[in-house]
Structures are given as C-alpha cells and as structure tokens.
Design an enzyme around this catalytic site. Structure first.
Site, mmCIF file in Angstrom:
data_model
loop_
_atom_site.group_PDB
_atom_site.id
_atom_site.type_symbol
_atom_site.label_atom_id
_atom_site.label_comp_id
_atom_site.label_asym_id
_atom_site.label_seq_id
_atom_site.Cartn_x
_atom_site.Cartn_y
_atom_site.Cartn_z
ATOM 1 N N SER A 1 -35.123 0.433 -5.260
ATOM 2 C CA SER A 1 -36.337 1.255 -5.332
ATOM 3 C C SER A 1 -35.949 2.730 -5.282
ATOM 4 O O SER A 1 -36.724 3.609 -5.692
ATOM 5 C CB SER A 1 -37.296 0.919 -4.186
ATOM 6 O OG SER A 1 -36.603 0.892 -2.952
ATOM 7 N N GLU B 1 -41.157 -11.389 -2.567
ATOM 8 C CA GLU B 1 -41.958 -10.235 -3.005
ATOM 9 C C GLU B 1 -43.166 -10.689 -3.813
ATOM 10 O O GLU B 1 -43.038 -11.442 -4.799
ATOM 11 C CB GLU B 1 -41.100 -9.275 -3.849
ATOM 12 C CG GLU B 1 -41.921 -8.080 -4.341
ATOM 13 C CD GLU B 1 -41.116 -6.873 -4.779
ATOM 14 O OE1 GLU B 1 -39.880 -6.876 -4.669
ATOM 15 O OE2 GLU B 1 -41.769 -5.909 -5.234
HETATM 16 O O1 KIV Z 1 -35.495 -2.077 -3.764
HETATM 17 C C1 KIV Z 1 -36.291 -2.342 -2.856
HETATM 18 O O2 KIV Z 1 -36.801 -1.479 -2.136
HETATM 19 C C2 KIV Z 1 -36.621 -3.742 -2.641
HETATM 20 C C3 KIV Z 1 -37.811 -4.042 -1.803
HETATM 21 C C4 KIV Z 1 -39.044 -3.958 -2.642
HETATM 22 C C5 KIV Z 1 -37.695 -5.347 -1.113
HETATM 23 O O3 KIV Z 1 -35.984 -4.601 -3.173
#
Ligand code: KIV
Length: 255
Positions: free
Chosen positions: A46, A181
């Site tokens: 993310s 998720e």
């Molecule tokens: O990349 C991220 O922050 C994640 C979360 C959404 C679990 O994989």
C-alpha cells in the site's frame, strides 16, 4: 526475540486475544507504533499509493520494498516486521525465494504474498528455506487492474468454498497466519473457525478474524484523497498538517 520466535508467538496467539497490526513505511512511524505495543508492523505495498503516489500497488518494486523495510527495521521493533512481496517478484518458487531473502536481509521477520491454492507450492518453498510467510487471500490489491476495482469476495457458495480451500492450502504449506481482505463477514468468520493459524482481517467486518490490520494513513486520517469505506479513522492528521503549515506561513509572513 528472533524472527522464528515472533512467528511462533503469532501462531500461538490464536484464541489468546486479538492481534493488532498496522502498516508502517518508515523509521519514525515504526518506532512510535512499536512503543504502543502493536503486535505486527506491515511494510505493505500500500506504500505505492499512500507514500509514493502511484494509483495502485502494481507499481511497487522489490527495491521500494527493501528500502522501506530497512527503514522500519532500523527502529528495531519488538513487533513482527512483515515485508510485502510486490507483484511479479514471486511468480514462481525460485524467484520468490530470491525476493524473500532480500526482504529478510533488509530486516523483515516474515514476508507476505497474495494468492491462494495456486501459491501453496511457493509458500512451501519459502517455509522449507526457513522463511516465515503470511498469506493474503480475498480481495488481492495486486489484481485490482485486471479485476477493474476493489470488490468484496466470497459472495457465492462457490467463491466461499474456494476461499476456504485457499486458506487450508496456505496453512498446510506452512504459513504462520493469513490476512483476509474484504471477504464477506460470515465467510471470514467461517475461515477463522476452520483453520488453526490466526487470521488478520481488513474490510471483513467486526470480530470475524483473530485480529485486524489497518493501513496507518486510514487510521490517522492522513491520506484524505482515498478513504476505503471500512476505514475507521482515530485522528485527523491531514487537518493538523494543514493547520500547522498555515500557522507557519502566517508567522513567517507576519514576522
Ligand atoms: O499493503 C497493505 O497495506 C496490505 C494491507 C491492505 C493488508 O496488504
């Protein structure tokens, strides 16, 4: 505690109270969150959106993840540091092992990868090499472009059965926990009840998993341009930043 110890502690935490996990992408945030006693720090891909300004996670590279994992690890967290494996760095087991080893060398205690049954052999290969792995099933952000958006998973009985098969395959391959998720709540709860490793949910409803993970910018309200519907901000950091910057400008211009 070493990485294997942290992963074992995570495994054994199933049924022992809820697991708390937050994303962190840099040293100060890792240090602050670790001081609060968080169980797990996810250096999530993310990162691509909330730090690097890309439209989705498909632009994140292994180099990005190594850079940010190393920054988080420099905080020497007591929490388990989980490094996300970016898209196309684990397309097959040999490549996955080389990628995972680099994240571990950067300071990750464990790595996370997206996918179900089809990734079981890869998870097994990493575990056989002594690397701790957390799986990620349900909505897979690395597939957002081909799927045309972020959608809830497990809505039909066939989709729910597949998710359960995915969870069992990853568990049997040696994963020490799973991120679930955006899975419909009753299916997330069913998976949680039927597997022996902890589930860590995001967007799966309340109390359907053994713990929860949140993207730190969603929790802090520091990325106001996209807020997922399930986010529950506990602060308004965006507003605090704007007010501080305005106060600074006013003071300097009036001095
Ligand atoms: O990349 C991220 O922050 C994640 C979360 C959404 C679990 O994989």
């Amino acid at each position: 505690m070493n990485s294997a110890g942290k992963a074992q502690q995570l495994r054994e935490s199933k049924g022992q109270g809820r697991i708390t996990a937050l994303t962190a992408y840099d040293y100060p945030m890792a240090k602050l969150l670790d001081e609060t006693g968080i169980d797990l720090l996810l250096v999530g891909d993310s990162l691509g959106m909330v730090v690097l300004g890309f439209p989705d996670t498909t632009h994140v590279t292994l180099e990005h993840m190594i850079h940010h994992t190393a920054a988080v690890a420099r905080a020497k967290p007591k929490a388990l540091v989980l490094g996300d494996m970016p898209i196309h760095t684990y397309d097959e087991p040999v490549q996955a092992l080389a990628s995972a080893q680099q994240l571990i060398a950067a300071g990750a205690d464990a790595v996370k990868l997206e996918g179900g049954e089809e990734k079981a052999a890869t998870v097994q290969a990493l575990c056989d090499a002594g690397i701790e792995v957390i799986g990620h099933i349900g909505m897979l952000p690395q597939h957002v472009v081909e799927e045309g958006g972020y959608r809830k998973k497990g809505k039909t009985p066939a989709a729910a059965d597949q998710l359960l098969r995915d969870a069992l395959a990853l568990q049997d391959a040696g994963a020490c926990a799973l991120v679930l998720e955006s899975i419909v709540p009753h299916v997330a709860a069913q998976i949680t009840n039927e597997i022996s490793i902890p589930t860590i949910g995001i967007g799966c409803g309340e109390n359907t998993c053994d713990g929860e993970v949140a993207v730190i910018t969603d929790l802090l309200g520091s990325y106001p341009w996209f807020v997922p519907p399930f986010a529950r901000p506990e602060a308004n950091v965006a507003e605090a930043v704007r007010l501080a910057a305005l106060a600074f400008q006013k003071r300097v211009r009036e001095e």
